[in-house]
Design an enzyme around this catalytic site. Sequence first.
Site, PDB file in Angstrom:
ATOM      1  CB  SER A   1      -8.620   0.141   6.135  1.00 28.59           C
ATOM      2  OG  SER A   1      -9.222   1.482   5.786  1.00 28.59           O
TER       3      SER A   1
ATOM      4  CB  SER B   1      -8.181   3.429   3.071  1.00 28.67           C
ATOM      5  OG  SER B   1      -7.497   2.947   4.126  1.00 28.67           O
TER       6      SER B   1
ATOM      7  CE  LYS C   1      -3.909   1.776   2.860  1.00 23.75           C
ATOM      8  NZ  LYS C   1      -4.840   1.621   3.846  1.00 23.75           N
TER       9      LYS C   1
HETATM   10  N1  GLN Z   1     -13.625   3.391   6.457  1.00 22.80           N
HETATM   11  C1  GLN Z   1     -12.814   3.799   7.715  1.00 22.80           C
HETATM   12  C2  GLN Z   1     -12.486   5.152   7.789  1.00 22.80           C
HETATM   13  O1  GLN Z   1     -13.381   5.841   6.983  1.00 22.80           O
HETATM   14  C3  GLN Z   1     -11.742   3.059   7.923  1.00 22.80           C
HETATM   15  C4  GLN Z   1     -10.323   3.570   7.350  1.00 22.80           C
HETATM   16  C5  GLN Z   1      -9.249   2.741   7.849  1.00 22.80           C
HETATM   17  O2  GLN Z   1      -9.362   1.794   8.435  1.00 22.80           O
HETATM   18  N2  GLN Z   1      -8.161   3.255   7.375  1.00 22.80           N
HETATM   19  O3  GLN Z   1     -11.868   5.772   8.404  1.00 22.80           O
END
Ligand code: GLN
Length: 491
Positions: free
Chosen positions: A178, A154, A77
């Site tokens: 995420s 993400s 990532k």
């Molecule tokens: N979807 C979650 C958010 O909007 C999780 C993001 C993550 O785990 N980095 O923050």
Amino acid sequence: MDKHILDLSIEEIHEALVKGEVKPSDLVKEALKRAHESKDNAFEMILDDLALKKAEELDHVVVPKNNLFFAIPYVLKDNYSTKGIKTTASSNILNDYIPLYDATIYSILKESNAIMIAKASMDELAMGGTGTTSHIGTTFNPFDKAHVRSIGGSSSGSAASVASAVVPFAIGSDTGDSVRKPASYAGLVGYKPTWGLLSRFGLFSYAPSLDTVAYFTRDVIDARHLFNLLKKHDDKDETSLNVELKEDVEKKNVKNVKLLVFKDLDINLKDETLLKTYHDLLNRLKEAGMDIVEVEFGHDLLSAIYPTYNVISFAEATSNNANLDGVKFGPRPEGNTYQEVMMNARTVGFSNLIKRRFVIGSYVLYKENQKTLFLRAKKVRRLIVQRLNELLKNADGFISLAAPNIAPKFADATDKLSDAYVINDNYLAIANFSGGPSITLPIGLKENMPFGINITAKAFDDLNLLNIAEVVESFSGMKGLSAKEVDKYVK
Ligand code: GLN
């Protein structure tokens, strides 16, 4: 369709390498070809030269039998620092930023001779869960050729690269869900280990009290291998823990496992196809002797997870990203004063989602708001974790669908105030609150789109959770799924 060795798991590819059935450069060439052919906009950068050079070097080395990761191609990532290689976290504010140091996770993988073939696109700065906010545009779900459905985020590019069989594993990061949510939308195993066991040195912070190195694999055994490789105490990370993990091998037997089902969580699940597959799985596990017990978690606490997550993570994000000021990293805009430079950098450097989160984060951190908002959220976090720990005292973990639906359409019309959204679409953050390990596994398909379950356990129970997940995986019959082979599973 003929299977290529690259379609297999890490363990299987390793065997093929040891037997000489494939050379490192064959593997890497195929991975790079697939990466270039991919239509999912999953990559910030494909690293042809770097990966090929490494692979050709390894062609001349005897494959070590005790190193499963030797010559295995993977994707990282883009929020992990890679020395000399552009790292942007998919944000314009970091355009062309080239770090001077390696993240520890990347160093470990490099030492094991795994081969990074690309850096994955992601929701900007790891905030968000749609795969739509990267500065290179939307990342698509390989299971949905029409490109109308999200892959979640993400860690969207990391998920897409494993789901489209470009690589057998990819590193993501998980602050709220995420990795575990996209894993459900992309038919993958998504594992978030206990907070503190894997070094975060060089992982760009979103919300450090919740951020965890996490990753995607095709099956649970590979998730375990990767955990064994990456779990390492790191002096460079002050929060890195040096803990000897306990393993109860009895948990490998379905009869010795006890999982909880939270009635007030599952009551909001409405999709009949998903529910049927999930309940069939629970029934098969029960028939085989697993102890599955229904309990109430507490509706108030469940519905508090999402707002509490927002307050804590936005506040931490605001403070941790204060260094993105247009001076220290990335492009430096015009401006006569520090304030002006910073304002210009942030105006063009961040998308609206980031700006909104920083506005809310700053608001909850204002001195006069801290007590009623930020500190209160921390208290609620503690209450949620207390309740979870109390319930898990006499159980090995809890299980539910990882998400209430298959991957949503971009033009999604879900009621964002419904319990199904507030609770079931956001409960996975409970494992980031407690720090505990949490795993998503695929269990079925609807309209050719995958969906999965999640099991979350007590902090430091990683080895037991991985054993239990392997048991559950053997009952779901879904392993090694990739978008190319989806027809195989359609009944
Ligand atoms: N979807 C979650 C958010 O909007 C999780 C993001 C993550 O785990 N980095 O923050």
